[in-house]
Design a protein around this motif. Structure first.
Motif, mmCIF file in Angstrom:
data_model
loop_
_atom_site.group_PDB
_atom_site.id
_atom_site.type_symbol
_atom_site.label_atom_id
_atom_site.label_comp_id
_atom_site.label_asym_id
_atom_site.label_seq_id
_atom_site.Cartn_x
_atom_site.Cartn_y
_atom_site.Cartn_z
ATOM 1 N N ASP A 182 24.119 -37.336 9.098
ATOM 2 C CA ASP A 182 23.318 -36.136 9.266
ATOM 3 C C ASP A 182 21.963 -36.534 9.828
ATOM 4 O OD1 ASP A 182 21.962 -37.254 7.039
ATOM 5 O OD2 ASP A 182 23.084 -36.022 5.632
ATOM 6 N N LEU A 183 21.178 -35.564 10.215
ATOM 7 C CA LEU A 183 19.823 -35.805 10.738
ATOM 8 C C LEU A 183 18.874 -34.786 10.127
ATOM 9 C CD1 LEU A 183 20.361 -36.366 14.587
ATOM 10 C CD2 LEU A 183 19.876 -38.122 12.872
ATOM 11 N N TYR A 184 17.957 -35.266 9.301
ATOM 12 C CA TYR A 184 16.927 -34.403 8.720
ATOM 13 C C TYR A 184 15.611 -34.668 9.445
ATOM 14 C CZ TYR A 184 19.860 -33.021 4.776
ATOM 15 O OH TYR A 184 20.859 -32.481 3.994
ATOM 16 N N ASP A 237 6.703 -30.495 18.133
ATOM 17 C CA ASP A 237 5.750 -31.596 18.075
ATOM 18 C C ASP A 237 4.352 -31.071 17.789
ATOM 19 O OD1 ASP A 237 4.815 -30.531 20.452
ATOM 20 O OD2 ASP A 237 5.591 -32.151 21.711
ATOM 21 N N GLU A 238 3.346 -31.953 17.902
ATOM 22 C CA GLU A 238 1.973 -31.568 17.576
ATOM 23 C C GLU A 238 1.425 -30.501 18.514
ATOM 24 O OE1 GLU A 238 2.034 -34.982 20.381
ATOM 25 O OE2 GLU A 238 2.979 -34.515 18.453
ATOM 26 N N GLU A 239 2.045 -30.305 19.661
ATOM 27 C CA GLU A 239 1.637 -29.257 20.595
ATOM 28 C C GLU A 239 2.450 -27.979 20.412
ATOM 29 O OE1 GLU A 239 2.290 -31.239 24.362
ATOM 30 O OE2 GLU A 239 0.176 -31.806 24.483
ATOM 31 N N ASN A 240 3.256 -27.945 19.358
ATOM 32 C CA ASN A 240 4.164 -26.827 19.090
ATOM 33 C C ASN A 240 5.233 -26.699 20.174
ATOM 34 O OD1 ASN A 240 4.868 -24.825 17.184
ATOM 35 N ND2 ASN A 240 4.070 -23.223 18.525
ATOM 36 N N ARG A 241 5.575 -27.814 20.785
ATOM 37 C CA ARG A 241 6.610 -27.858 21.810
ATOM 38 C C ARG A 241 7.947 -28.182 21.159
ATOM 39 N NH1 ARG A 241 6.678 -32.020 27.037
ATOM 40 N NH2 ARG A 241 8.556 -31.183 28.042
ATOM 41 N N GLY A 242 8.963 -27.398 21.455
ATOM 42 C CA GLY A 242 10.268 -27.638 20.872
ATOM 43 C C GLY A 242 10.855 -28.967 21.297
ATOM 44 N N GLN A 243 11.517 -29.638 20.342
ATOM 45 C CA GLN A 243 12.156 -30.915 20.647
ATOM 46 C C GLN A 243 13.466 -31.012 19.868
ATOM 47 O OE1 GLN A 243 9.414 -34.039 19.547
ATOM 48 N NE2 GLN A 243 9.080 -33.233 17.506
ATOM 49 N N ILE A 244 14.465 -31.575 20.516
ATOM 50 C CA ILE A 244 15.773 -31.764 19.890
ATOM 51 C C ILE A 244 16.005 -33.248 19.678
ATOM 52 C CG2 ILE A 244 18.264 -31.522 20.194
ATOM 53 C CD1 ILE A 244 17.785 -28.997 21.738
ATOM 54 N N PHE A 245 16.201 -33.626 18.426
ATOM 55 C CA PHE A 245 16.628 -34.981 18.093
ATOM 56 C C PHE A 245 18.152 -34.973 18.067
ATOM 57 C CE2 PHE A 245 12.448 -34.528 16.147
ATOM 58 C CZ PHE A 245 11.816 -35.707 16.518
ATOM 59 N N TYR A 246 18.771 -35.965 18.688
ATOM 60 C CA TYR A 246 20.229 -35.989 18.655
ATOM 61 C C TYR A 246 20.745 -37.431 18.638
ATOM 62 C CZ TYR A 246 20.286 -36.724 23.791
ATOM 63 O OH TYR A 246 20.114 -37.225 25.068
ATOM 64 N N TRP A 247 21.951 -37.550 18.120
ATOM 65 C CA TRP A 247 22.593 -38.864 17.963
ATOM 66 C C TRP A 247 23.947 -38.823 18.644
ATOM 67 C CZ3 TRP A 247 26.878 -40.589 14.828
ATOM 68 C CH2 TRP A 247 26.960 -41.987 14.687
ATOM 69 N N LYS A 248 24.192 -39.812 19.524
ATOM 70 C CA LYS A 248 25.444 -39.895 20.258
ATOM 71 C C LYS A 248 25.748 -41.348 20.559
ATOM 72 C CE LYS A 248 28.982 -38.472 22.764
ATOM 73 N NZ LYS A 248 30.182 -37.907 22.115
ATOM 74 N N ASP A 249 26.963 -41.786 20.233
ATOM 75 C CA ASP A 249 27.417 -43.148 20.523
ATOM 76 C C ASP A 249 26.444 -44.195 19.994
ATOM 77 O OD1 ASP A 249 29.646 -42.126 21.845
ATOM 78 O OD2 ASP A 249 28.602 -42.057 23.783
#
Length: 327
Positions: free
Chosen positions: A293-295, A252-264
């Motif tokens: 897919d997720l881009y 993110d804008e703070e350089n914090r890692g984030q995981i986007f995910y899709w389920k159900d």
């Protein structure tokens, strides 16, 4: 007279010494120029996860590139205009923008074209390339037999890195190492193919991505992490595994890692624990169906449906837009 001779001898020795130093410096510079520096950056300003999904969408500092019906389209963020820069005859994958060139795979060949378009140049023409990643001045690629090779971005110094004894199905080259999977285990090797060893013993690895030091991978439907693959440092943070059908990683804008995910049918984001942020933060983003897919591009998500249509989900802190069809 003797002083004059001594002076001449000293001068001669000085000249010889300077000449030797100059020759050594010239040799060092020539060696550096002859062997391009492997910068260790991820695939040309794009993200590992995007490349692993097939790289049909990638970004540079100024442009968004994506494929549609055999075309490569370029979206200029400043001008907010889209134009076709290449019309191909076959599906195009693994877009890798780097230093003014857009590298891609078409008909099993590795090609490149200037950001503004023109006639493509073929760098690997054996028709068997299935995946490709640009890393600094080197292109790494995998063929249909699962063999990983590399070639310079100018088309020179092509070499095989693996012998085919392990049939690799996906790989990523970054941070001066190669991580590759055969669908069951994940291997780590140097960028010349040596010191190839099993890093992860898995069951059914369907997706993997590398964030320059952390490895995330989906094994039997669970997103797992190997922390600090190259540096081997532990910052004291923990990670809770995620059950997901699809996932991708960004910061993110703070350089914090984030995981986007899709389920159900639910798209969610989990901002990961850091030294400054003591707990994970998770929130739902949107209800989406038929996601293939997720881009990840900045804060936004692109995805394809089963029909191959490309959609954009705009995300900010206060709201998430409905999916927009990208044309």
């Amino acid at each position: 007279m003797e002083q004059s001779n001594n002076y001449k001898k000293a001068l001669t020795l000085s000249v010889i010494f300077v000449a030797l130093v100059a020759l050594i410096l010239v040799g060092m510079v020539a060696a550096i120029l002859a062997t391009p520096y492997d910068s260790g950056i991820l695939a040309g300003a794009t993200l590992s996860g995007n490349n692993q999904y097939g790289g049909t969408l990638a970004t540079s500092n100024d442009y968004l590139f994506y494929t549609l019906n055999g075309q490569i389209l370029q979206y200029d963020e400043e001008e907010q205009q889209t134009k076709t820069i290449y019309q191909g005859t076959h599906p195009i994958t693994h877009l890798n923008p780097f230093d003014g060139w857009l590298y891609f795979v078409e008909k099993g060949n590795v090609c490149r074209i200037a950001y503004y378009g023109g006639n493509p140049e073929t760098l690997v023409a054996d028709g068997s390339v299935s995946q490709m990643s640009v890393n600094g001045l080197w292109i790494y690629y995998c063929d249909h037999n699962g063999v990983i090779s590399k070639i310079r971005t100018d088309g020179q110094k092509q070499s095989r890195l693996t012998d085919g004894s392990v049939k690799f199905t996906a790989f990523e080259s970054a941070n001066r190492i190669i991580l590759a999977t055969d669908g069951k285990d994940i291997y780590r090797m140097k960028t010349d193919g040596t010191d190839c060893n099993v890093l992860v013993t898995g069951t059914d690895i369907t997706f993997m991505l590398y964030t320059l030091d952390d490895l995330y991978y989906a094994d039997d439907g669970t997103v797992k992490r190997i922390k600090s693959v190259e540096a081997g440092q532990n910052d004291g943070t923990s990670y809770t595994e995620i059950v997901a059908d699809l996932f991708n990683y960004n910061v993110d804008e703070e350089n914090r890692g984030q995981i986007f995910y899709w389920k159900d049918g639910q798209l969610k984001v989990r901002k990961l624990q850091t030294i400054q942020h003591k707990t994970d933060e998770e929130r739902p983003l949107a209800t989406l169906t038929d996601v293939q897919d997720l881009y990840s591009v900045g804060a936004d998500i692109y995805y394809h449906d089963k029909a191959g249509q490309l959609y954009l989900v705009r995300i900010n802190d206060s709201e998430v837009s409905p999916p927009e069809l990208v044309k």
